[in-house]
Enzyme design. Structure first.
Site, PDB file in Angstrom:
ATOM      1  N   ASP A  72      97.254  53.087  58.364  1.00 10.41           N
ATOM      2  CA  ASP A  72      97.514  53.420  56.962  1.00 10.41           C
ATOM      3  C   ASP A  72      96.547  52.745  56.004  1.00 10.41           C
ATOM      4  OD1 ASP A  72      99.646  55.136  56.743  1.00 10.41           O
ATOM      5  OD2 ASP A  72     101.123  53.558  57.042  1.00 10.41           O
ATOM      6  N   CYS A  73      95.884  51.726  56.480  1.00 11.17           N
ATOM      7  CA  CYS A  73      95.075  50.901  55.586  1.00 11.17           C
ATOM      8  C   CYS A  73      93.590  51.196  55.664  1.00 11.17           C
ATOM      9  CB  CYS A  73      95.344  49.432  55.889  1.00 11.17           C
ATOM     10  SG  CYS A  73      97.066  49.038  55.595  1.00 11.17           S
TER      11      CYS A  73
END
Ligand code: GLC
Ligand code: GLC
Length: 803
Positions: free
Chosen positions: A483-484
């Site tokens: 997600d990052c």
């Protein structure tokens, strides 16, 4: 150092001191009503949705931590104490907390009185029942006052902690005998209420928190308790609570059992009231009647135990490794159930107010759950698929209560669609239920858009095929599994969400990880197509898979390992050309599991991962960690080195490496990694690891961190499902297949063998694995070619595998 021990026979973790490094929690409930309970009685309850139907209040960042929860006080002369140590924190003569499967027991002793408090959410019941047994072990008569209580949350947990100007006015309760009813907003648009009740005449009650506590006091020293009284307060706004008092006199040796019950009920609109604003309490009365006696409670606990016994018997192992056995047979499967129920919504680290259910998370959770209750997995798959859009992309999250996609997070996480193929194929292999593919399933929950589930899978695969970048690799979108890694978001705005900001739609940033996923799950989809007679489609998908494989070999291989991605300017990430972030774990796991480049590339990639990323707790996510923020990388570079996605051991993806080692048939490396972060194996490092030694955490700080080895975010992590997949399907090698059960262990050399019992499609496979020269597999005495045992109608099949 340890703070307790495993009691494998009872399937419990027994905590022997209250001062664990962090609250060590357990989950109660399996369907509608859920509770979290810490080893000192803290925690909170909700009905189905931790955001929209919060029943009791919890302050995640309270000081001291973990205040509130189950409020029990025992007054014995001048001493006030709590069976779970908190809230009072009077030192106990004896303290034990036994976390079991769906229940927790506290055993406290003080000044010759013992109290055993068992809390559980009985099956098929929207209620937490707390059985308190108080015994006088002393030689003198004891006159005690016992209080049990809870603090209500005003339903919507976000509103409850933000909208005070309204909230301080709306709290309402009713009191009827030994029962307090919480009915805030019931007068208007809510059809649900909650209640807290004791199965004995109450000698007093309070429902106004401030009256009960008194000024300047916390839960550890309420005024009412200090005065050994109750004020009979009725809440009008402010903070409604339910506190009930029962006075007892116990002769030496005498004991008394009280049942406190925290319940939730809904009424139909036309049956809400019995008089103006008076709740129709019929449902509560019936629920309470079902738990009026100790015998009823004990029967419910027995039912719960039998339920777990049945579930866990579907897969068991007996080996020379006690810790392996307890992870596989009890705790890993238990955590799989919890992650299935909760996704990433409610824990001590997930507030339950943000994420709802995640698309990719829930799909992956199914991989460790589908063998437990396939029917529920089926239902979940259809719920998840219903938030997909017609173009194959999908909402990233949805609320469990409404089952609607979450518009504020939206879509654009380009790995999401492929996880639907992963879990659907896993479900069909487990059950043989191809009919799920015909199930009419809408797009974006819109009535009238239903197509067979198979069409959703097709569009998932199609989405990846049609969204590729300059190197022929899949476009990453907002992020993939990581997600990052936000390659299309160039955020300079403090507080802006990295996941939803995409202010630079490059149309170029690509993910080698998604490519690996596509090769793996594209093949699975092609196999599925073939099985249901879609030969042309199967061939077309295989072609796309082989194109993707070529693209990975041409542009995703860095010489010694797989690259991670290409950024918005077509520069490689996860390459030796980079100064930091030269190697990432994810593509090593997925590309090797997918078989890209065969075992030679596989071994090379895995060795590189071990050399550059390996530490004593597992494999770190990347190295070297990013030391400064780069807007072209996004959130990953926002974390200090060694934490979270910036180079911690992100436990979720470690089992991919374990499975990848199994893929290249290195049982020693696979097991060595497995044991490095399997909780039971690091129990004696609890003072460093800090989170519960009976469940996985999301991350363990990496070597670059200040607190190397410290875990965070326990319980709700895809680590549970993937670790179970890694150990059961990889190391132990038991894999459900369309045509039978594959048994293909990949054990470390030091293990001589093991026995496995696996229930699969109605047959119990009793499997013995041993070492010997006569390699191969026999089923019911018949030697088989290969390692898949064909399906059989027999109730039991004995299997001998010689490795
Ligand atoms: C969190 C998210 C998961 C994501 C992972 C890596 O665990 O729940 O969806 O894949 O972080 O960023
Ligand atoms: C943060 C976390 C990540 C999580 C994401 C979405 O970025 O680091 O693990 O997946 O939030 O909630």
């Amino acid at each position: 150092m340890k703070y307790g021990y495993f009691d494998d026979l009872a399937r419990e973790y027994v905590i022997t001191r209250p001062d664990t490094p962090l609250p060590w929690i357990n989950y109660l409930g399996s369907d509608g009503f859920f509770s979290l309970v810490s080893n000192t009685g803290g925690g909170y309850s909700f009905y189905k949705d931790a955001k929209l139907r919060r029943i009791t209040r919890f302050r995640y960042n309270n000081v001291p931590a973990d205040e509130g929860g189950r409020l029990f006080y025992i007054c014995d002369k001048d001493t006030v104490w709590s069976p779970a140590y908190r809230p009072v924190r009077t030192p106990l003569d004896q303290y034990r907390c036994r976390h079991g499967l769906g229940y927790t027991v506290f055993e406290g002793k003080k000044n010759g009185v013992s109290a055993s408090l068992t809390v559980t959410v009985p099956m098929h019941c929207d209620m937490e029942v707390q059985k308190l047994v108080i015994r006088n072990d002393s030689k003198e008569e004891k006159t005690l006052s016992v209080y049990g209580g809870a603090e209500w949350c005003l339903w919507n947990a976000v509103d409850d902690s933000t909208n005070f100007q309204r909230n301080w006015n709306i709290g309402e309760v009713e009191v009827e005998g030994g029962t307090v009813y919480h009915k805030t907003e019931y007068r208007e648009r809510r059809n649900h209420y909650a209640f807290y009740s004791v199965n004995a005449p109450a000698d007093g009650f309070d429902t106004n928190r401030d009256a009960f506590l008194g000024q300047f006091r916390g839960w550890n020293e309420p005024l009412a308790v200090e005065k050994r009284t109750s004020f009979g307060s009725i809440a009008a706004g402010w903070a409604p609570v339910a506190v009930l008092r029962v006075d007892l006199t116990l002769l030496p040796g005498e004991s008394r059992t009280l049942l406190f019950r925290l319940g939730y009920a809904e009424n139909p609109e036309e049956k809400k009231f019995t008089a103006l604003n008076v709740i129709n309490k019929e449902k509560a009365h019936a629920m309470l009647a079902a738990f009026e006696t100790e015998a009823q409670f004990d029967a419910a606990l027995k039912e719960l135990r039998a339920y777990w016994e049945g579930l866990l018997s579907r897969f068991t192992v007996k080996s020379s490794e006690e810790k392996l056995d307890r992870m596989v047979n009890i705790w890993n499967q238990y955590q799989c159930m919890v992650t299935f129920n909760m996704s990433r919504s409610a824990s001590y680290y997930e507030s339950g107010t943000g994420r709802g259910m995640g698309f990719r998370d829930s799909c992956q959770d199914l991989l460790g759950f589908v063998h437990l209750i396939p029917e529920r997995a089926r239902e979940r798959i259809l719920d998840i698929a219903s938030i997909q859009f017609a173009d194959g992309s999908t909402y990233h999250q949805y609320q469990p209560l409404t089952k609607r996609g979450n518009a504020d997070v939206g879509s654009g996480f380009n790995d999401d669609p492929l996880w639907l193929i992963a879990c659907t194929c896993a479900y069909i292999r487990e059950t043989g239920d191809f009919s799920i593919l015909d199930e009419p399933t809408p797009f974006n929950n819109e009535a009238g858009t239903e197509v067979p589930l198979l069409e959703h899978l097709r569009r998932s695969a199609g989405y990846t095929i049609s969204h590729r970048g300059p190197h022929g690799l899949p476009l990453i979108g907002r992020a993939d599994w990581n997600d990052c890694l936000n390659l299309n978001c160039f955020s300079r705005e403090p507080g802006e969400s990295f996941q939803t900001c995409s202010n630079f739609e490059s149309g170029k940033a690509e993910s080698v990880f998604i490519a690996g996923m596509f090769v793996k799950y594209g093949q699975e989809y092609a196999d599925l197509c073939e099985r249901i007679g879609l030969k042309e489609e199967a061939a077309a998908v295989r072609l796309a898979v082989s194109d993707m494989e070529k693209a990975v070999l041409a542009h995703g291989w860095d010489g010694e390992w797989f690259r991670r991605a290409y950024d918005a300017f077509e520069r490689p990430i996860g390459s030796r050309q980079n100064e930091e972030g030269q190697i990432f774990i994810e593509p090593q796991g997925f590309c090797v599991m997918a078989g890209i480049g065969g075992p030679d590339y596989g071994r090379k990639a895995l060795r590189s991962a071990e050399e550059r990323l390996g530490n004593e707790f597992g494999i770190e996510l990347l190295a070297p960690c990013y030391t400064e923020y780069h807007d072209y990388l996004g959130e990953i570079s926002s974390y200090p080195p060694g934490y979270k996605e910036n180079g911690s051991v992100f436990c979720h993806n470690n089992p991919w490496i374990t499975l990848a080692w199994c893929k290249v048939r290195d049982g020693n490396a696979a097991f060595d990694l497995y044991r490095r972060n399997a909780p039971a194996y690091i129990e004696d490092k609890s003072e460093i690891h800090r989170t519960e030694p009976y469940c996985y955490s999301q991350t363990i700080a990496g070597r670059a961190a200040r607190t190397y080895g410290e875990a965070k975010n326990s319980w709700l992590t895809g680590t549970a499902a993937w670790s179970f997949a890694a150990v059961s399907q990889g190391i132990l090698g038991v894999r459900p297949d369309y045509d039978g059960l594959t048994v293909d262990p990949c054990l470390p050399d030091f293990m001589d063998g093991c026995r496995i019992s696996r229930l699969f499609r109605g047959t119990r496979y009793e499997i013995t694995v041993r070492r010997g020269d006569d390699k191969g597999l026999t089923a019911d005495g018949k030697k088989l070619d290969g390692c898949t045992i064909p399906l059989t109608d027999a109730p039991v099949c004995s299997v001998l595998v010689t490795i």
